[in-house]
Scaffold this motif. Structure first.
Motif, PDB file in Angstrom:
ATOM      1  N   LEU A 218       1.763  -1.473 -10.436  1.00  0.00           N
ATOM      2  CA  LEU A 218       0.582  -1.561  -9.420  1.00  0.00           C
ATOM      3  C   LEU A 218       0.089  -0.868  -9.385  1.00  0.00           C
ATOM      4  N   VAL A 219      -1.927  -1.045  -9.518  1.00  0.00           N
ATOM      5  CA  VAL A 219      -3.365   0.518  -8.908  1.00  0.00           C
ATOM      6  C   VAL A 219      -3.787  -0.602  -8.148  1.00  0.00           C
ATOM      7  N   ILE A 220      -3.714  -0.700  -7.142  1.00  0.00           N
ATOM      8  CA  ILE A 220      -4.308  -0.053  -5.958  1.00  0.00           C
ATOM      9  C   ILE A 220      -6.152   0.082  -5.984  1.00  0.00           C
ATOM     10  N   SER A 221      -6.672  -0.560  -6.247  1.00  0.00           N
ATOM     11  CA  SER A 221      -8.181   0.655  -6.255  1.00  0.00           C
ATOM     12  C   SER A 221      -9.583   0.629  -5.011  1.00  0.00           C
ATOM     13  N   ILE A 222      -9.844   0.909  -4.286  1.00  0.00           N
ATOM     14  CA  ILE A 222     -11.572   1.217  -3.507  1.00  0.00           C
ATOM     15  C   ILE A 222     -11.815   1.793  -3.761  1.00  0.00           C
ATOM     16  N   SER A 223     -13.272   1.188  -4.029  1.00  0.00           N
ATOM     17  CA  SER A 223     -14.142   1.594  -4.493  1.00  0.00           C
ATOM     18  C   SER A 223     -14.890   2.666  -3.689  1.00  0.00           C
TER      19      SER A 223
ATOM     20  N   ILE B 158     -17.451   1.117   1.363  1.00  0.00           N
ATOM     21  CA  ILE B 158     -16.544   0.842   0.723  1.00  0.00           C
ATOM     22  C   ILE B 158     -16.685  -1.155   0.426  1.00  0.00           C
ATOM     23  N   ASP B 159     -16.788  -1.277  -1.137  1.00  0.00           N
ATOM     24  CA  ASP B 159     -17.442  -2.489  -1.679  1.00  0.00           C
ATOM     25  C   ASP B 159     -16.394  -3.270  -2.049  1.00  0.00           C
ATOM     26  N   PHE B 160     -15.447  -2.472  -3.360  1.00  0.00           N
ATOM     27  CA  PHE B 160     -14.418  -3.628  -3.781  1.00  0.00           C
ATOM     28  C   PHE B 160     -13.507  -2.972  -2.959  1.00  0.00           C
TER      29      PHE B 160
ATOM     30  N   LEU C 252     -22.362  10.456  -4.854  1.00  0.00           N
ATOM     31  CA  LEU C 252     -20.730  10.456  -4.967  1.00  0.00           C
ATOM     32  C   LEU C 252     -20.972   8.867  -5.034  1.00  0.00           C
ATOM     33  N   THR C 253     -20.224   8.283  -6.095  1.00  0.00           N
ATOM     34  CA  THR C 253     -19.161   7.256  -6.497  1.00  0.00           C
ATOM     35  C   THR C 253     -18.198   7.098  -7.110  1.00  0.00           C
ATOM     36  N   THR C 254     -16.902   6.573  -6.690  1.00  0.00           N
ATOM     37  CA  THR C 254     -15.958   7.065  -6.895  1.00  0.00           C
ATOM     38  C   THR C 254     -14.635   5.668  -6.419  1.00  0.00           C
ATOM     39  N   ALA C 255     -13.488   6.535  -6.975  1.00  0.00           N
ATOM     40  CA  ALA C 255     -12.733   5.917  -6.657  1.00  0.00           C
ATOM     41  C   ALA C 255     -10.717   6.096  -5.873  1.00  0.00           C
ATOM     42  N   PHE C 256     -10.007   5.482  -4.956  1.00  0.00           N
ATOM     43  CA  PHE C 256      -8.470   5.502  -4.928  1.00  0.00           C
ATOM     44  C   PHE C 256      -8.442   4.835  -5.039  1.00  0.00           C
TER      45      PHE C 256
END
Length: 213
Positions: free
Chosen positions: A125-130, A112-114, A139-143
């Motif tokens: 509000l959107v909290i995105s976890i890379s 997890i980098d960002f 895989l490169t994705t985000a919750f």
């Protein structure tokens, strides 16, 4: 710190489960968050993060909750403050040169980098976890955690609306199961600012906590 890591590992397990179920559709959930998505005014500031959080909340209150961008600023400050204090004190993705400064947390399966806050078109509000995985299957994705925002007098409330893996919705019963694997009370008690309720998926904070007259 162990509790935070446990929550993140639960997210990783959730991602693995979804990935296994849809391994042939990995392109569907492919997305990338990079350092250009981070707010430089947060990550380059030399001011005290807690003081800035209080300032943003007070401005939001004085604006009667109209300017939702102030809440985005608050949560980006809160995210960085939490990472530095509780997960990785070396985290400095914009200016750091060491490997430790580039990632929030590295696990044998993912890193997890960002983590970044933003607003969607509905002023939620959107909290995105890379999440990134370098080994097969790559895989490169985000919750993306989407919250409704409400201000009642001096109390700011967030209520979880939906969860997405990129733009694929994660059904509530799925993340209910994974959250049930954690010690909810321990996680809730761990939160330094505000109150987290993992049974209702809400977060509340009283602006008075930050010294509003």
């Amino acid at each position: 710190m162990k509790i935070i890591k446990r929550i993140i590992i639960v997210l990783l397990l959730l991602c693995i489960t979804i990935g296994i179920l849809g391994i042939l559709a990995l392109n569907r959930i492919k997305t990338e968050i990079n350092k250009d998505d981070l707010p430089t005014e947060v990550y380059d500031t030399e001011h005290d993060l807690t003081a800035l959080m209080g300032y943003k909340l007070i401005m939001f209150y004085q604006d009667e909750g109209e300017d939702k961008s102030l809440i985005v600023d608050f949560f980006n400050l809160l995210i960085l403050d939490t990472i530095i204090k509780n997960i990785n004190s070396d985290y400095d993705p914009l200016n750091g040169s060491s490997n430790a400064s580039k990632s929030i947390l590295t696990h044998e399966q993912f890193k997890i980098d960002f983590i970044v806050a933003s607003l969607n078109d509905d002023n939620q509000l959107v909290i995105s976890i890379s999440l990134k995985r370098d080994s097969f299957p790559k895989l490169t994705t985000a919750f993306n955690f989407v919250f409704d925002i409400q201000l009642d007098d001096t109390v700011l409330s967030l209520t979880l609306d939906k969860v997405f893996l990129h733009d694929v919705e994660v059904k509530r019963y799925i993340y209910n199961y994974f959250i049930s694997l954690t010690d909810k009370s321990a996680v809730e008690d761990y939160i330094e600012h505000g109150t987290l309720n993992l049974s209702e998926y809400t977060y509340t904070i009283n602006i008075v906590e930050f010294g509003m007259p």
